[in-house]
Design a protein around this motif. Structure first.
Motif, PDB file in Angstrom:
ATOM      1  N   VAL A  85       0.841  -1.200   0.000  1.00 37.08           N
ATOM      2  CA  VAL A  85       0.000   0.000   0.000  1.00 37.08           C
ATOM      3  C   VAL A  85       0.874   1.248   0.000  1.00 37.08           C
ATOM      4  N   VAL A  86       0.233   2.359  -0.344  1.00 39.09           N
ATOM      5  CA  VAL A  86       0.866   3.663  -0.277  1.00 39.09           C
ATOM      6  C   VAL A  86       0.119   4.457   0.785  1.00 39.09           C
ATOM      7  N   ILE A  87       0.861   4.911   1.786  1.00 39.70           N
ATOM      8  CA  ILE A  87       0.285   5.767   2.823  1.00 39.70           C
ATOM      9  C   ILE A  87       0.505   7.201   2.367  1.00 39.70           C
ATOM     10  N   ILE A  88      -0.583   7.931   2.161  1.00 38.36           N
ATOM     11  CA  ILE A  88      -0.494   9.330   1.741  1.00 38.36           C
ATOM     12  C   ILE A  88      -0.390  10.186   2.999  1.00 38.36           C
ATOM     13  N   LEU A  89       0.688  10.976   3.060  1.00 35.83           N
ATOM     14  CA  LEU A  89       1.008  11.777   4.238  1.00 35.83           C
ATOM     15  C   LEU A  89       0.900  13.262   3.939  1.00 35.83           C
ATOM     16  N   ASN A  90       0.475  14.022   4.926  1.00 34.97           N
ATOM     17  CA  ASN A  90       0.534  15.481   4.866  1.00 34.97           C
ATOM     18  C   ASN A  90       1.651  15.905   5.792  1.00 34.97           C
ATOM     19  N   ILE A  91       2.723  16.435   5.204  1.00 35.11           N
ATOM     20  CA  ILE A  91       3.883  16.835   5.984  1.00 35.11           C
ATOM     21  C   ILE A  91       4.229  18.263   5.609  1.00 35.11           C
ATOM     22  N   GLY A  92       4.178  19.144   6.604  1.00 34.22           N
ATOM     23  CA  GLY A  92       4.371  20.555   6.292  1.00 34.22           C
ATOM     24  C   GLY A  92       3.258  20.974   5.343  1.00 34.22           C
ATOM     25  N   HIS A  93       3.634  21.546   4.230  1.00 36.66           N
ATOM     26  CA  HIS A  93       2.647  21.928   3.217  1.00 36.66           C
ATOM     27  C   HIS A  93       2.751  21.033   1.996  1.00 36.66           C
ATOM     28  N   ARG A  94       3.318  19.819   2.168  1.00 36.61           N
ATOM     29  CA  ARG A  94       3.503  18.904   1.050  1.00 36.61           C
ATOM     30  C   ARG A  94       2.722  17.616   1.278  1.00 36.61           C
ATOM     31  N   VAL A  95       2.422  16.958   0.185  1.00 35.37           N
ATOM     32  CA  VAL A  95       1.793  15.640   0.224  1.00 35.37           C
ATOM     33  C   VAL A  95       2.822  14.657  -0.330  1.00 35.37           C
ATOM     34  N   VAL A  96       3.065  13.572   0.406  1.00 35.10           N
ATOM     35  CA  VAL A  96       4.055  12.571   0.032  1.00 35.10           C
ATOM     36  C   VAL A  96       3.431  11.197   0.195  1.00 35.10           C
ATOM     37  N   GLY A  97       3.747  10.280  -0.708  1.00 32.76           N
ATOM     38  CA  GLY A  97       3.290   8.904  -0.590  1.00 32.76           C
ATOM     39  C   GLY A  97       4.424   8.013  -0.120  1.00 32.76           C
ATOM     40  N   MET A  98       4.123   7.082   0.769  1.00 30.80           N
ATOM     41  CA  MET A  98       5.124   6.196   1.346  1.00 30.80           C
ATOM     42  C   MET A  98       4.693   4.753   1.088  1.00 30.80           C
ATOM     43  N   VAL A  99       5.499   4.004   0.321  1.00 30.34           N
ATOM     44  CA  VAL A  99       5.180   2.606   0.007  1.00 30.34           C
ATOM     45  C   VAL A  99       5.638   1.721   1.163  1.00 30.34           C
ATOM     46  N   VAL A 100       4.711   0.888   1.670  1.00 31.16           N
ATOM     47  CA  VAL A 100       5.029  -0.065   2.729  1.00 31.16           C
ATOM     48  C   VAL A 100       4.492  -1.441   2.330  1.00 31.16           C
ATOM     49  N   ASP A 101       5.010  -2.484   2.980  1.00 28.53           N
ATOM     50  CA  ASP A 101       4.589  -3.846   2.631  1.00 28.53           C
ATOM     51  C   ASP A 101       3.116  -4.084   2.936  1.00 28.53           C
ATOM     52  N   ARG A 102       2.687  -3.643   4.111  1.00 25.21           N
ATOM     53  CA  ARG A 102       1.272  -3.773   4.482  1.00 25.21           C
ATOM     54  C   ARG A 102       0.991  -2.920   5.704  1.00 25.21           C
ATOM     55  N   VAL A 103      -0.263  -2.538   5.851  1.00 25.95           N
ATOM     56  CA  VAL A 103      -0.708  -1.784   7.020  1.00 25.95           C
ATOM     57  C   VAL A 103      -1.381  -2.762   7.965  1.00 25.95           C
ATOM     58  N   SER A 104      -1.062  -2.662   9.266  1.00 25.47           N
ATOM     59  CA  SER A 104      -1.637  -3.578  10.254  1.00 25.47           C
ATOM     60  C   SER A 104      -2.909  -3.009  10.851  1.00 25.47           C
ATOM     61  N   ASP A 105      -2.774  -1.927  11.623  1.00 20.40           N
ATOM     62  CA  ASP A 105      -3.909  -1.378  12.353  1.00 20.40           C
ATOM     63  C   ASP A 105      -3.547  -0.001  12.896  1.00 20.40           C
ATOM     64  N   VAL A 106      -4.489   0.592  13.607  1.00 26.43           N
ATOM     65  CA  VAL A 106      -4.223   1.828  14.338  1.00 26.43           C
ATOM     66  C   VAL A 106      -4.146   1.441  15.810  1.00 26.43           C
ATOM     67  N   THR A 107      -3.049   1.835  16.458  1.00 27.41           N
ATOM     68  CA  THR A 107      -2.780   1.443  17.828  1.00 27.41           C
ATOM     69  C   THR A 107      -2.668   2.675  18.709  1.00 27.41           C
ATOM     70  N   THR A 108      -3.296   2.635  19.872  1.00 32.22           N
ATOM     71  CA  THR A 108      -3.175   3.712  20.850  1.00 32.22           C
ATOM     72  C   THR A 108      -2.097   3.328  21.846  1.00 32.22           C
ATOM     73  N   LEU A 109      -1.124   4.227  22.017  1.00 32.70           N
ATOM     74  CA  LEU A 109      -0.044   3.984  22.967  1.00 32.70           C
ATOM     75  C   LEU A 109      -0.055   5.050  24.051  1.00 32.70           C
ATOM     76  N   LEU A 110       0.070   4.608  25.288  1.00 30.95           N
ATOM     77  CA  LEU A 110       0.220   5.522  26.418  1.00 30.95           C
ATOM     78  C   LEU A 110       1.708   5.843  26.568  1.00 30.95           C
ATOM     79  N   PRO A 111       2.045   6.980  27.184  1.00 29.56           N
ATOM     80  CA  PRO A 111       3.461   7.347  27.325  1.00 29.56           C
ATOM     81  C   PRO A 111       4.326   6.248  27.949  1.00 29.56           C
ATOM     82  N   GLU A 112       3.774   5.507  28.917  1.00 29.02           N
ATOM     83  CA  GLU A 112       4.581   4.457  29.559  1.00 29.02           C
ATOM     84  C   GLU A 112       4.831   3.253  28.651  1.00 29.02           C
TER      85      GLU A 112
END
Length: 164
Positions: A85-112
């Motif tokens: 897949v390609v993850i489309i990112l908004n970075i600064g004022h630019r749009v960039v696509g990042m190719v990765v093998d696969r996307v797993s999920d969205v994970t919530t992480l606490l600071p610890e």
């Protein structure tokens, strides 16, 4: 009553990361930088672009550079399949696509759950690694995608564009 306020305080410090794989490793980036996830399509090559820049795609009228992270991180020859897949990112004022093998999920992480990145020495640039997220037996390498995409060797986004 204090348990509720402690839970709310912990929840406000939690951060959501989009988890994806490159080779055998699992990475995470701040979900707020992600605008969409698309299936991989062969981009149009750009002459004299670095190897890791696969080319560009036209995304609803915006020309988006596509970066293959397996090539960027020296993780062997990439293969493109139905999971790529390609993850489309908004970075600064630019749009960039990042190719990765696969996307797993969205994970919530606490600071610890986030441990500092280990010092590896000068052999590898780890400036873009925020830390290691731990979820039971799983470990995510957390990447500061702003820092990575604006690094001088990427040449995609000027660091002044991030400050604006």
């Amino acid at each position: 009553m204090s348990n509720v306020s402690e839970l709310n305080a912990a929840a406000t410090n939690a951060a959501e990361y989009l988890a994806f794989t490159l080779g055998q490793e699992e990475y995470g980036i701040d979900i707020q930088k992600v605008s969409e996830i698309r299936s991989y399509e062969t981009p149009t090559r750009i002459a004299n672009a670095p190897d890791f820049v696969k080319g560009v795609v036209n995304l609803r009228g915006i020309i988006v550079p596509i970066v293959d992270m397996r090539i960027k991180f020296n993780l062997g020859t990439p293969t493109y399949d139905q999971f790529t897949v390609v993850i489309i990112l908004n970075i600064g004022h630019r749009v960039v696509g990042m190719v990765v093998d696969r996307v797993s999920d969205v994970t919530t992480l606490l600071p610890e759950q986030i441990k500092p990145a280990p010092e590896i020495g000068s052999a590898m640039n780890t400036d873009h690694i925020v830390g290691l997220g731990t979820i039971e037996e799983r470990m995510l390498i957390l990447v500061d995608i702003d820092k990575l995409m604006s690094s001088a060797d990427m040449g995609l986004i000027e660091s002044t564009a991030l400050a604006a």
